[in-house]
Design a protein around this motif. Structure first.
Motif, PDB file in Angstrom:
ATOM      1  N   ASN A   1      32.930  32.709  38.810  1.00  0.00           N
ATOM      2  CA  ASN A   1      33.139  30.608  38.650  1.00  0.00           C
ATOM      3  C   ASN A   1      31.919  29.793  37.883  1.00  0.00           C
ATOM      4  O   ASN A   1      31.834  29.845  38.168  1.00  0.00           O
TER       5      ASN A   1
ATOM      6  N   ARG B   1      30.837  41.243  48.692  1.00  0.00           N
ATOM      7  CA  ARG B   1      30.504  40.521  49.590  1.00  0.00           C
ATOM      8  C   ARG B   1      31.386  39.429  49.747  1.00  0.00           C
ATOM      9  O   ARG B   1      31.451  38.432  51.359  1.00  0.00           O
ATOM     10  N   ASN B   2      32.748  39.253  48.459  1.00  0.00           N
ATOM     11  CA  ASN B   2      33.281  38.619  49.542  1.00  0.00           C
ATOM     12  C   ASN B   2      35.112  38.681  49.065  1.00  0.00           C
ATOM     13  O   ASN B   2      36.202  39.160  49.608  1.00  0.00           O
TER      14      ASN B   2
ATOM     15  N   PHE C   1      39.207  38.075  41.855  1.00  0.00           N
ATOM     16  CA  PHE C   1      37.962  37.290  42.190  1.00  0.00           C
ATOM     17  C   PHE C   1      37.149  36.435  41.049  1.00  0.00           C
ATOM     18  O   PHE C   1      37.345  37.478  40.103  1.00  0.00           O
TER      19      PHE C   1
HETATM   20  C1  LIG Z   1      31.232  34.254  48.056  1.00  0.00           C
HETATM   21  O1  LIG Z   1      30.769  35.371  49.619  1.00  0.00           O
HETATM   22  C2  LIG Z   1      29.505  34.035  49.357  1.00  0.00           C
HETATM   23  C3  LIG Z   1      28.457  35.215  51.270  1.00  0.00           C
HETATM   24  O2  LIG Z   1      29.556  35.387  51.947  1.00  0.00           O
HETATM   25  C4  LIG Z   1      29.947  32.669  49.617  1.00  0.00           C
HETATM   26  O3  LIG Z   1      28.670  32.043  50.829  1.00  0.00           O
HETATM   27  C5  LIG Z   1      30.201  32.352  48.638  1.00  0.00           C
HETATM   28  O4  LIG Z   1      31.177  31.173  48.674  1.00  0.00           O
HETATM   29  C6  LIG Z   1      31.880  33.451  48.162  1.00  0.00           C
HETATM   30  N1  LIG Z   1      32.186  33.181  47.367  1.00  0.00           N
HETATM   31  C7  LIG Z   1      33.005  32.665  46.556  1.00  0.00           C
HETATM   32  C8  LIG Z   1      33.432  31.550  45.509  1.00  0.00           C
HETATM   33  O5  LIG Z   1      33.423  32.391  47.396  1.00  0.00           O
END
Ligand SMILES: *[C@@H]1O[C@H](CO)[C@@H](O)[C@H](O)[C@H]1NC(C)=O
Ligand SMILES: *[C@@H]1O[C@H](CO)[C@@H](O)[C@H](O)[C@H]1NC(C)=O
Length: 393
Positions: A34, A50-51, A31
């Protein structure tokens, strides 16, 4: 020869025995927060809760992404003040962090790693913090010192110096600075290895390292670390399988891939060495046997001849040759030029020379004695003094 064929077979069998193919269950895709300028992948043991799912990271290695897409690390001692990750070295298990408010000297002073998986390291830097009354002109500071604005107040300026000399200069010459704190901190900056001081303390990073889970070896081998199975904290090293599709893991010691390294490289290597040494020793034995055989055959037909070396003269014979000690004048009969033909160094007064009786050639006594012990001839004219002396007697 057959041992060399068997070894890879055993090796393959062992690999099949020890390495089980699994579904890609243990590996999570990496992950990233970015950040537009600084990309680095976040993967095991780190995880962004979170992700990413729970089994993607080791406990206490949780990270988060800030609104400006920085990767943040929170220490249990100060969860409200995240540190920003600038770089992760998964092989050496080091993470470089900085203070989002740009005050690393402040953060490092209150660095409390209790409850976190991190420790200081691997290098430590010593510096001194001084408090100088009134404003300080940064351009007037001695080398190796700089103003720390974030620690300064209206009535004093904080100055940080890496140099003992600079510290003394500041204290003695200015008379307005005093030492507030001596700090040993795990700091890093570009140029540290070359002894170059940071121009700006905001370029300085804090270095933290972690020991467990130990995935460094796995990363070095090009593998990915992850949990083995759906529960528990056993960690394995997932290496790309032979067909490149399914990762394989080496079960073994949970937290270290060292065991995997032993199995992966050590065991086949060891087996190969054993095989090779067996093969070589059998070859040597066969060679010796055939040689002994040949020797036995030849000794029955040919009487071995003793080897006769060209021998020099014995010491009494050498001692019987006339010696001369050179005087200051260095004058000698037949001393054509002033150098010893053997060692090519010039004759000096008080040096002892020896002459070969038949041809009357002179040499340094050490040089000619050595020569005559190995050769029974004059090194200049190749006369054999031994023959003549034998003839004479
Ligand atoms: C990570 O999770 C958050 C909340 O679920 C979301 O807003 C965000 O876009 C996610 N980031 C990525 C890079 O997927
Ligand atoms: C470090 O933080 C822990 C709590 O996380 C606290 O109990 C401990 O007293 C702190 N140590 C220092 C030296 O401040």
């Amino acid at each position: 020869m057959h041992i060399l064929v068997i070894t890879p077979t055993i090796f393959s069998l062992l690999m099949i025995f020890f390495i089980h193919r699994t579904q890609s269950a243990g590996i999570c895709p990496s992950f990233s927060c970015n950040h537009p300028r600084k990309y680095f992948p976040i993967h095991f043991p780190f995880r962004v809760p979170r992700n990413q799912s729970k089994r993607c990271g080791y406990p206490r290695f949780d990270l988060s992404c800030s609104s400006d897409r920085e990767t943040c690390l929170r220490l249990p001692s100060s969860p409200s003040e995240p540190l920003v990750i600038k770089e992760i070295d998964y092989a050496d298990q080091i993470v470089w962090v900085s203070d989002p408010n740009g005050c690393v000297p402040k953060r490092v002073m209150n660095l409390n790693l209790t409850g976190s998986p991190y420790m200081s390291g691997p290098y430590s830097v010593e510096y001194t913090l001084l408090s100088c009354s009134g404003p300080v002109d940064p351009t007037q500071l001695p080398a190796g010192s700089s103003v720390v604005r974030c620690l300064s107040e209206q009535d004093f300026t904080a100055v940080l110096t890496f140099e003992k000399e600079a510290e003394e200069k500041l204290v003695n010459l200015k008379g307005q600075c005093h030492v507030t704190k001596r700090v040993v901190a795990p700091l890093w900056w570009r140029g540290l290895a070359y002894g170059v001081y940071p121009m700006d303390m905001s370029d300085v990073l804090i270095q933290l390292r972690w020991e467990l889970p130990g995935c460094g070896d796995c990363v070095v081998r090009g593998g990915s670390c992850g949990f083995i199975g759906d529960s528990g904290l056993d960690v394995g090293c997932f290496l790309l399988g032979g067909n490149g599709l399914s990762p394989s893991y080496i079960p073994g010691l949970p937290r270290s891939a060292k065991y995997g390294l032993i199995l992966g490289a050590g065991m086949p290597g060891l087996l190969f060495m054993i095989g090779l040494s067996f093969y070589l020793s059998s070859r040597v034995r066969a060679y010796n046997q055939s040689r002994n055989h040949a020797n036995a055959e030849s000794s029955s037909t040919i009487t071995p001849q003793p080897i006769i070396l060209t021998l020099g003269l014995d010491d009494p014979t050498i001692e019987s040759y006339p010696k001369t000690v050179l005087g200051e004048s260095k004058r000698l009969p037949k001393l054509s030029d002033g150098t010893c033909p053997i060692c090519l160094s010039e004759y000096q007064p008080k040096e002892t020379l020896r002459a070969i009786p038949d041809c009357n050639h002179y040499f340094h006594v050490e040089c000619i004695d050595e020569w005559l012990r190995m050769n029974a001839t004059c090194p200049l004219c190749r006369n054999s003094p031994q023959k003549s002396s034998e003839n004479g007697s």
